[in-house]
Design a protein around this motif. Structure first.
Motif, PDB file in Angstrom:
ATOM      1  N   VAL A 116       8.180 -47.545  13.399  1.00 29.81           N
ATOM      2  CA  VAL A 116       7.861 -46.287  14.070  1.00 29.81           C
ATOM      3  C   VAL A 116       6.963 -45.445  13.173  1.00 29.81           C
ATOM      4  O   VAL A 116       7.288 -45.206  12.012  1.00 29.81           O
ATOM      5  CB  VAL A 116       9.145 -45.496  14.407  1.00 29.81           C
ATOM      6  N   GLU A 117       5.849 -45.017  13.734  1.00 32.44           N
ATOM      7  CA  GLU A 117       4.962 -44.132  12.988  1.00 32.44           C
ATOM      8  C   GLU A 117       5.489 -42.709  13.112  1.00 32.44           C
ATOM      9  O   GLU A 117       5.620 -42.165  14.207  1.00 32.44           O
ATOM     10  CB  GLU A 117       3.542 -44.214  13.552  1.00 32.44           C
ATOM     11  N   ALA A 118       5.818 -42.110  11.981  1.00 33.96           N
ATOM     12  CA  ALA A 118       6.437 -40.785  11.981  1.00 33.96           C
ATOM     13  C   ALA A 118       5.451 -39.711  12.431  1.00 33.96           C
ATOM     14  O   ALA A 118       4.304 -39.682  12.004  1.00 33.96           O
ATOM     15  CB  ALA A 118       6.964 -40.453  10.586  1.00 33.96           C
ATOM     16  N   GLU A 119       5.926 -38.856  13.336  1.00 36.32           N
ATOM     17  CA  GLU A 119       5.156 -37.694  13.765  1.00 36.32           C
ATOM     18  C   GLU A 119       5.815 -36.442  13.181  1.00 36.32           C
ATOM     19  O   GLU A 119       7.036 -36.340  13.131  1.00 36.32           O
ATOM     20  CB  GLU A 119       5.145 -37.595  15.295  1.00 36.32           C
ATOM     21  N   ARG A 120       5.012 -35.501  12.761  1.00 35.56           N
ATOM     22  CA  ARG A 120       5.562 -34.294  12.152  1.00 35.56           C
ATOM     23  C   ARG A 120       6.392 -33.492  13.168  1.00 35.56           C
ATOM     24  O   ARG A 120       7.446 -32.953  12.847  1.00 35.56           O
ATOM     25  CB  ARG A 120       4.428 -33.418  11.603  1.00 35.56           C
ATOM     26  N   ILE A 173      15.166 -29.768  17.479  1.00 34.06           N
ATOM     27  CA  ILE A 173      15.593 -29.952  16.092  1.00 34.06           C
ATOM     28  C   ILE A 173      14.412 -30.188  15.152  1.00 34.06           C
ATOM     29  O   ILE A 173      14.395 -29.709  14.012  1.00 34.06           O
ATOM     30  CB  ILE A 173      16.615 -31.117  15.986  1.00 34.06           C
ATOM     31  N   SER A 174      13.399 -30.922  15.599  1.00 34.38           N
ATOM     32  CA  SER A 174      12.249 -31.202  14.747  1.00 34.38           C
ATOM     33  C   SER A 174      11.492 -29.920  14.403  1.00 34.38           C
ATOM     34  O   SER A 174      11.135 -29.679  13.242  1.00 34.38           O
ATOM     35  CB  SER A 174      11.299 -32.193  15.443  1.00 34.38           C
ATOM     36  N   ALA A 175      11.265 -29.079  15.407  1.00 41.64           N
ATOM     37  CA  ALA A 175      10.570 -27.809  15.171  1.00 41.64           C
ATOM     38  C   ALA A 175      11.409 -26.906  14.270  1.00 41.64           C
ATOM     39  O   ALA A 175      10.871 -26.190  13.412  1.00 41.64           O
ATOM     40  CB  ALA A 175      10.285 -27.113  16.499  1.00 41.64           C
ATOM     41  N   ILE A 176      12.733 -26.926  14.459  1.00 42.99           N
ATOM     42  CA  ILE A 176      13.625 -26.112  13.628  1.00 42.99           C
ATOM     43  C   ILE A 176      13.537 -26.546  12.171  1.00 42.99           C
ATOM     44  O   ILE A 176      13.472 -25.711  11.260  1.00 42.99           O
ATOM     45  CB  ILE A 176      15.075 -26.214  14.148  1.00 42.99           C
ATOM     46  N   LEU A 177      13.532 -27.860  11.932  1.00 39.89           N
ATOM     47  CA  LEU A 177      13.459 -28.372  10.565  1.00 39.89           C
ATOM     48  C   LEU A 177      12.122 -28.033   9.911  1.00 39.89           C
ATOM     49  O   LEU A 177      12.064 -27.698   8.719  1.00 39.89           O
ATOM     50  CB  LEU A 177      13.680 -29.885  10.557  1.00 39.89           C
ATOM     51  N   ILE A 178      11.035 -28.123  10.682  1.00 44.76           N
ATOM     52  CA  ILE A 178       9.722 -27.775  10.142  1.00 44.76           C
ATOM     53  C   ILE A 178       9.693 -26.310   9.719  1.00 44.76           C
ATOM     54  O   ILE A 178       9.233 -25.951   8.629  1.00 44.76           O
ATOM     55  CB  ILE A 178       8.614 -28.057  11.183  1.00 44.76           C
ATOM     56  N   TYR A 179      10.240 -25.455  10.587  1.00 44.67           N
ATOM     57  CA  TYR A 179      10.278 -24.028  10.263  1.00 44.67           C
ATOM     58  C   TYR A 179      11.175 -23.763   9.057  1.00 44.67           C
ATOM     59  O   TYR A 179      10.818 -22.973   8.169  1.00 44.67           O
ATOM     60  CB  TYR A 179      10.781 -23.233  11.466  1.00 44.67           C
ATOM     61  N   ALA A 180      12.333 -24.432   9.007  1.00 43.55           N
ATOM     62  CA  ALA A 180      13.264 -24.234   7.900  1.00 43.55           C
ATOM     63  C   ALA A 180      12.641 -24.684   6.571  1.00 43.55           C
ATOM     64  O   ALA A 180      12.763 -23.989   5.555  1.00 43.55           O
ATOM     65  CB  ALA A 180      14.559 -24.995   8.167  1.00 43.55           C
ATOM     66  N   ASN A 181      11.961 -25.826   6.570  1.00 47.05           N
ATOM     67  CA  ASN A 181      11.317 -26.316   5.347  1.00 47.05           C
ATOM     68  C   ASN A 181      10.179 -25.392   4.905  1.00 47.05           C
ATOM     69  O   ASN A 181       9.979 -25.169   3.709  1.00 47.05           O
ATOM     70  CB  ASN A 181      10.790 -27.732   5.565  1.00 47.05           C
ATOM     71  N   TYR A 182       9.451 -24.857   5.879  1.00 51.29           N
ATOM     72  CA  TYR A 182       8.401 -23.898   5.554  1.00 51.29           C
ATOM     73  C   TYR A 182       8.995 -22.638   4.941  1.00 51.29           C
ATOM     74  O   TYR A 182       8.467 -22.079   3.967  1.00 51.29           O
ATOM     75  CB  TYR A 182       7.601 -23.554   6.819  1.00 51.29           C
ATOM     76  N   PHE A 259      16.631 -20.451  15.062  1.00 52.93           N
ATOM     77  CA  PHE A 259      15.665 -20.753  14.005  1.00 52.93           C
ATOM     78  C   PHE A 259      16.009 -19.998  12.720  1.00 52.93           C
ATOM     79  O   PHE A 259      15.904 -20.544  11.616  1.00 52.93           O
ATOM     80  CB  PHE A 259      14.250 -20.400  14.471  1.00 52.93           C
ATOM     81  N   SER A 260      16.437 -18.746  12.852  1.00 56.03           N
ATOM     82  CA  SER A 260      16.763 -17.928  11.689  1.00 56.03           C
ATOM     83  C   SER A 260      17.943 -18.500  10.910  1.00 56.03           C
ATOM     84  O   SER A 260      17.887 -18.618   9.678  1.00 56.03           O
ATOM     85  CB  SER A 260      17.079 -16.499  12.132  1.00 56.03           C
ATOM     86  N   GLU A 261      19.009 -18.865  11.615  1.00 58.24           N
ATOM     87  CA  GLU A 261      20.201 -19.401  10.951  1.00 58.24           C
ATOM     88  C   GLU A 261      19.887 -20.680  10.193  1.00 58.24           C
ATOM     89  O   GLU A 261      20.294 -20.854   9.040  1.00 58.24           O
ATOM     90  CB  GLU A 261      21.307 -19.660  11.975  1.00 58.24           C
ATOM     91  N   ARG A 262      19.180 -21.595  10.849  1.00 50.13           N
ATOM     92  CA  ARG A 262      18.864 -22.882  10.208  1.00 50.13           C
ATOM     93  C   ARG A 262      17.985 -22.668   8.978  1.00 50.13           C
ATOM     94  O   ARG A 262      18.159 -23.340   7.960  1.00 50.13           O
ATOM     95  CB  ARG A 262      18.159 -23.818  11.195  1.00 50.13           C
ATOM     96  N   ALA A 263      17.058 -21.728   9.069  1.00 54.76           N
ATOM     97  CA  ALA A 263      16.163 -21.478   7.942  1.00 54.76           C
ATOM     98  C   ALA A 263      16.901 -20.835   6.775  1.00 54.76           C
ATOM     99  O   ALA A 263      16.724 -21.229   5.614  1.00 54.76           O
ATOM    100  CB  ALA A 263      15.003 -20.577   8.383  1.00 54.76           C
ATOM    101  N   MET A 264      17.769 -19.859   7.071  1.00 51.86           N
ATOM    102  CA  MET A 264      18.465 -19.150   6.003  1.00 51.86           C
ATOM    103  C   MET A 264      19.475 -20.039   5.286  1.00 51.86           C
ATOM    104  O   MET A 264      19.617 -19.983   4.068  1.00 51.86           O
ATOM    105  CB  MET A 264      19.161 -17.915   6.571  1.00 51.86           C
ATOM    106  N   VAL A 265      20.181 -20.882   6.039  1.00 51.50           N
ATOM    107  CA  VAL A 265      21.196 -21.725   5.409  1.00 51.50           C
ATOM    108  C   VAL A 265      20.561 -22.815   4.553  1.00 51.50           C
ATOM    109  O   VAL A 265      21.206 -23.367   3.648  1.00 51.50           O
ATOM    110  CB  VAL A 265      22.129 -22.341   6.474  1.00 51.50           C
TER     111      VAL A 265
END
Length: 379
Positions: A116-120, A173-182, A259-265
């Motif tokens: 599988v080619e990973a997509e961001r 979940i993918s968008a949440i993780l991207i935002y959290a990592n940013y 999005f806020s909770e996932r990013a802060m934790v």
């Protein structure tokens, strides 16, 4: 609150929404849900780069899950046929069969599995399917075996709305993780290699305890801020608008808060620099506890209820009764509510009322726009 007279919650059995053996309703819902999940799974196998998450693919074996997909598809057909035999809910049975037939036409459980080619950015269809099946098997079973309110039905009022929230939160979940990592990338200046090395040298069990406490501290204050800052409360009020607590209730959350909770934790997890094993243990613990504390269950937690957040403790946070308002902010342990004097935990009582103290929109769009409409009303 001293002098407050606690009352027992009265739950009337909704016979129109109740599941009864032999009517075909159970078969109808089983067929349509299994059919929908089967179709989603087949689409995920056909387009894994766009419909599955890179992080989750590393955890499960796609080929092994095709066996589960096979049984899911055949059970969908079986339950669909059963509705015709019982002569009720045949439309649901037909819909379930149609969904499964479409899945078969697209390749069914025989879709080839390859690299599988990973997509961001992708939709977390695999996360949605696994989370839904796991939640239904574990938490619905607990609610039927150990119910707090026996008369509360599975398909209680507004369950469809909360199911939509459940699906949206898992697909995003993918968008949440991207935002959290940013978000956590802005804390590079606070990373200490010495501190991370020290934490990595202690046993995994102690690392997990430290992660839980640090995450809980951040979540406690974020939660409290949502309650105390006037312009933020309408966002969090969406979560509090649930009037019947069960395994789906915790899914109702405004996307800003999600999005806020996932990013802060993620911040304490990033700064601590714990290993993948500890991180996976925490994620599993947090995910299970987040669903459990909203459940309609009355389990004997014993002394653990004074240490960890349990359904009874968190149900009081959702209560609209005066002594419970703005209390019990913690997500994992009772420690910070105890330390900062925000605990309300009458051991022998449960809330009689849930929800917000005022009227609230009953649609997803209305609740999403509520922070804006609430602000406009004040001006």
């Amino acid at each position: 609150m001293e002098g407050y007279k606690y009352q027992k919650r009265q739950v009337t059995l909704d016979k129109d929404r109740e599941f009864r053996i032999g009517e075909g309703k159970i078969s109808g819902y089983a067929s349509i849900f299994l059919g929908a999940l089967s179709l989603l799974a087949v689409l995920a196998y056909l387009f894994p780069s766009h419909l599955t998450t890179t992080e989750l693919r590393q955890v499960y074996d796609a080929e092994s899950l095709q066996k589960a997909l096979k049984y899911g598809m055949y059970f969908s057909l079986f339950f669909g046929a059963l509705t015709f035999y019982l002569k009720k809910y045949r439309r649901m049975g037909f819909a379930g069969i149609a969904l499964t037939a479409t899945a078969f036409l697209l390749g069914g459980y025989r879709v080839p599995v390859g690299p599988v080619e990973a997509e961001r950015l992708s939709l977390g269809v695999d996360w949605l399917i696994l989370a839904f099946l796991g939640s239904v098997i574990v938490f619905v079973s607990l609610e039927k075996l150990f119910p707090k309110y026996k008369n509360q039905v599975i398909l209680r009022k507004e369950w469809g709305l909360d199911l939509f929230y459940f699906c949206f939160n898992h697909l995003a979940i993918s968008a949440i993780l991207i935002y959290a990592n940013y978000h956590v990338s802005h804390f590079d200046w606070a990373v200490s290699a010495q501190v991370q090395a020290l934490i990595g040298s202690v046993p995994i069990a102690l690392q997990l305890v430290l992660v839980i406490l640090c995450a809980d501290f951040v979540l406690y204050w974020e939660h409290r801020i949502f309650h105390k800052i006037q312009c933020l409360w309408p966002v969090h009020a969406v979560h509090h608008s649930v009037q019947n607590m069960d395994w789906l209730a915790g899914s109702r959350s405004h996307f800003i808060q999600t999005f806020s909770e996932r990013a802060m934790v993620m911040v304490p997890l990033y700064l601590l620099g714990v290993g993948e094993a500890v991180l996976n243990l925490y994620v599993a613990f947090a995910a299970l506890q987040a669903v459990l504390i909203h459940c309609n269950v009355n389990l004997p937690f014993g002394p653990l209820k004074y240490i960890f957040v349990t359904p009874q403790f968190h149900h009081w946070h959702h209560s609209s009764e005066k002594p419970a308002i703005d209390t019990n902010y913690s997500a994992h342990t009772t420690l910070f509510d105890w330390l900062f004097n925000t605990m309300h935990f009458p051991r022998e009582h449960w809330p009689a009322k849930y929800g917000t103290t005022g009227k609230f929109p009953q649609s997803y769009l209305g609740q999403t726009l509520y922070p804006i409409t609430a602000l406009l009303k004040k001006h």
